[in-house]
Design an enzyme around this catalytic site. Structure first.
Site, PDB file in Angstrom:
ATOM      1  N   PRO A 128       0.840  -1.123   0.181  1.00  0.00           N
ATOM      2  CA  PRO A 128       0.094  -0.016   0.043  1.00  0.00           C
ATOM      3  C   PRO A 128       0.822   1.104  -0.139  1.00  0.00           C
ATOM      4  O   PRO A 128       0.614   2.360  -0.702  1.00  0.00           O
ATOM      5  CB  PRO A 128      -0.786  -0.306   1.159  1.00  0.00           C
ATOM      6  CG  PRO A 128      -1.040  -1.490   1.380  1.00  0.00           C
ATOM      7  CD  PRO A 128       0.415  -1.988   1.231  1.00  0.00           C
ATOM      8  N   TYR A 129       1.900   1.288   0.638  1.00  0.00           N
ATOM      9  CA  TYR A 129       3.062   2.367   0.631  1.00  0.00           C
ATOM     10  C   TYR A 129       3.438   2.770  -0.725  1.00  0.00           C
ATOM     11  O   TYR A 129       3.420   3.860  -1.235  1.00  0.00           O
ATOM     12  CB  TYR A 129       4.053   2.057   1.936  1.00  0.00           C
ATOM     13  CG  TYR A 129       5.200   3.200   1.619  1.00  0.00           C
ATOM     14  CD1 TYR A 129       4.805   4.428   2.454  1.00  0.00           C
ATOM     15  CD2 TYR A 129       6.181   2.957   1.320  1.00  0.00           C
ATOM     16  CE1 TYR A 129       5.670   5.285   2.609  1.00  0.00           C
ATOM     17  CE2 TYR A 129       7.279   3.828   1.217  1.00  0.00           C
ATOM     18  CZ  TYR A 129       7.027   4.904   1.802  1.00  0.00           C
ATOM     19  OH  TYR A 129       7.991   6.011   1.898  1.00  0.00           O
ATOM     20  N   TYR A 130       4.068   1.455  -1.204  1.00  0.00           N
ATOM     21  CA  TYR A 130       4.627   1.868  -2.502  1.00  0.00           C
ATOM     22  C   TYR A 130       3.684   2.199  -3.595  1.00  0.00           C
ATOM     23  O   TYR A 130       3.870   3.043  -4.676  1.00  0.00           O
ATOM     24  CB  TYR A 130       5.430   0.360  -3.204  1.00  0.00           C
ATOM     25  CG  TYR A 130       6.628   0.400  -2.149  1.00  0.00           C
ATOM     26  CD1 TYR A 130       7.745   1.352  -2.608  1.00  0.00           C
ATOM     27  CD2 TYR A 130       6.878  -0.479  -1.448  1.00  0.00           C
ATOM     28  CE1 TYR A 130       8.975   1.270  -2.274  1.00  0.00           C
ATOM     29  CE2 TYR A 130       8.128  -0.734  -0.697  1.00  0.00           C
ATOM     30  CZ  TYR A 130       9.179   0.312  -1.299  1.00  0.00           C
ATOM     31  OH  TYR A 130      10.464  -0.013  -0.617  1.00  0.00           O
ATOM     32  N   LYS A 133       2.907   5.710  -3.124  1.00  0.00           N
ATOM     33  CA  LYS A 133       3.928   6.633  -3.554  1.00  0.00           C
ATOM     34  C   LYS A 133       3.966   6.904  -4.966  1.00  0.00           C
ATOM     35  O   LYS A 133       4.232   7.865  -5.833  1.00  0.00           O
ATOM     36  CB  LYS A 133       5.354   6.257  -2.991  1.00  0.00           C
ATOM     37  CG  LYS A 133       5.562   6.392  -1.622  1.00  0.00           C
ATOM     38  CD  LYS A 133       5.755   7.987  -1.370  1.00  0.00           C
ATOM     39  CE  LYS A 133       5.949   8.371   0.240  1.00  0.00           C
ATOM     40  NZ  LYS A 133       6.061   9.678   0.417  1.00  0.00           N
TER      41      LYS A 133
END
Length: 217
Positions: A128-130, A133
Site C-alpha cells: 500500500p505504501y509503494y 507513492k
C-alpha cells in the site's frame, strides 16, 4: 525563496527547515497539523501554518498561496494502518499537488521512495505504501508543475549527510541513506532548474552532494 514544508514535523521535514532557517536564501514555513507541534518551530524562528492534509484542496490551496515552492515530505508513519497511508501518502499528496496548481506555486519537490516504479520489488506488507507513492508521483508528473522527485532508499539517523549516489535505476543504489543527506540534497536541488522534471533515485555513495547533483543532471 519562500518555501512551505508539508510534513515539517517529520524527521526529514525538521532537517530541511533547520537548514533553510540557517540559510540566507530561504524563507521557510512549517505546515503542521497540531498546535502542540509549534514549540520547536518557534524556537528556531520559523513561522507555522497549522492545517491538515485531510482538509479540502481549496483550504490547502489558501494555506500555501504566496509561496514560491512546496517541499512535500509528509507521511502517515509506520504505526498507522493502510487507511492512513492512502489518505495521507496518496490522497493528501494529490491534494497538495492540485492546491499548488490552484495557488500558482509552481516549484514542487516530492520526497518519494526508491523502487516505487518497480512493483516486483514491493513486499506484501509495504505494497500500500509503494502504491501510494507510485500514484502520487504519477499525478505530480502529470500536473505541469516544475517538479523534482527525490526517491531515497532506507533512511537512517546518521548525524552527518555524508556522500551520496543519484541514479535513474534504483537497482544500482546502495541500501541506505541518512535523513540529513536527503535534507541537504533537497536544499541543493530546490533552486536548480536543471532538476525540473527529473526523478532522482538516491542512496549513500561516493560523491559529495553538490557534485552528485551536477553529475546526474
Amino acid at each position: 525563496m519562500k518555501v512551505i514544508i508539508i510534513g515539517a514535523n517529520g524527521k526529514v521535514g525538521k532537517r530541511v527547515l533547520k537548514q533553510m532557517a540557517d540559510s540566507d536564501n530561504y524563507e521557510p514555513t512549517a505546515f503542521i497539523r497540531k498546535e502542540e507541534q509549534k514549540a520547536y518551530f518557534t524556537s528556531i524562528q520559523v513561522p507555522v501554518i497549522v492545517a491538515s492534509l485531510e482538509s479540502s484542496e481549496e483550504i490547502i490551496a489558501e494555506a500555501i498561496k504566496g509561496f514560491d515552492a512546496v517541499v512535500f515530505c509528509a507521511g502517515s508513519g509506520g504505526s498507522t494502518g493502510y487507511d492512513k497511508t492512502i489518505e495521507i501518502d496518496l490522497y493528501g499528496a494529490i491534494k497538495v499537488i492540485n492546491a499548488a496548481t490552484i495557488s500558482g506555486t509552481d516549484r514542487f519537490i516530492m520526497v518519494g521512495a526508491a523502487f516505487s516504479d518497480q512493483p516486483s520489488y514491493w513486499k506484501d506488507g509495504m505494497k500500500p505504501y509503494y502504491i501510494a507513492k507510485h500514484l502520487a508521483d504519477k499525478e505530480l508528473i502529470r500536473s505541469g508543475l516544475n517538479y523534482t522527485i527525490l526517491r531515497p532508499v532506507l533512511l537512517t539517523e546518521d548525524a552527518e549527510a555524508g556522500k551520496i549516489m543519484l541514479q535513474s535505476d534504483p537497482n544500482l543504489l546502495n541500501d541506505k541513506i541518512s535523513r540529513e543527506a536527503v535534507a541537504e540534497t533537497i536544499i541543493n536541488i530546490l533552486p536548480n532548474a536543471d532538476t525540473y522534471g527529473k526523478i532522482l533515485e538516491m542512496s549513500e555513495g561516493p560523491l559529495e552532494i553538490e557534485r552528485a547533483v551536477k553529475q546526474f543532471v
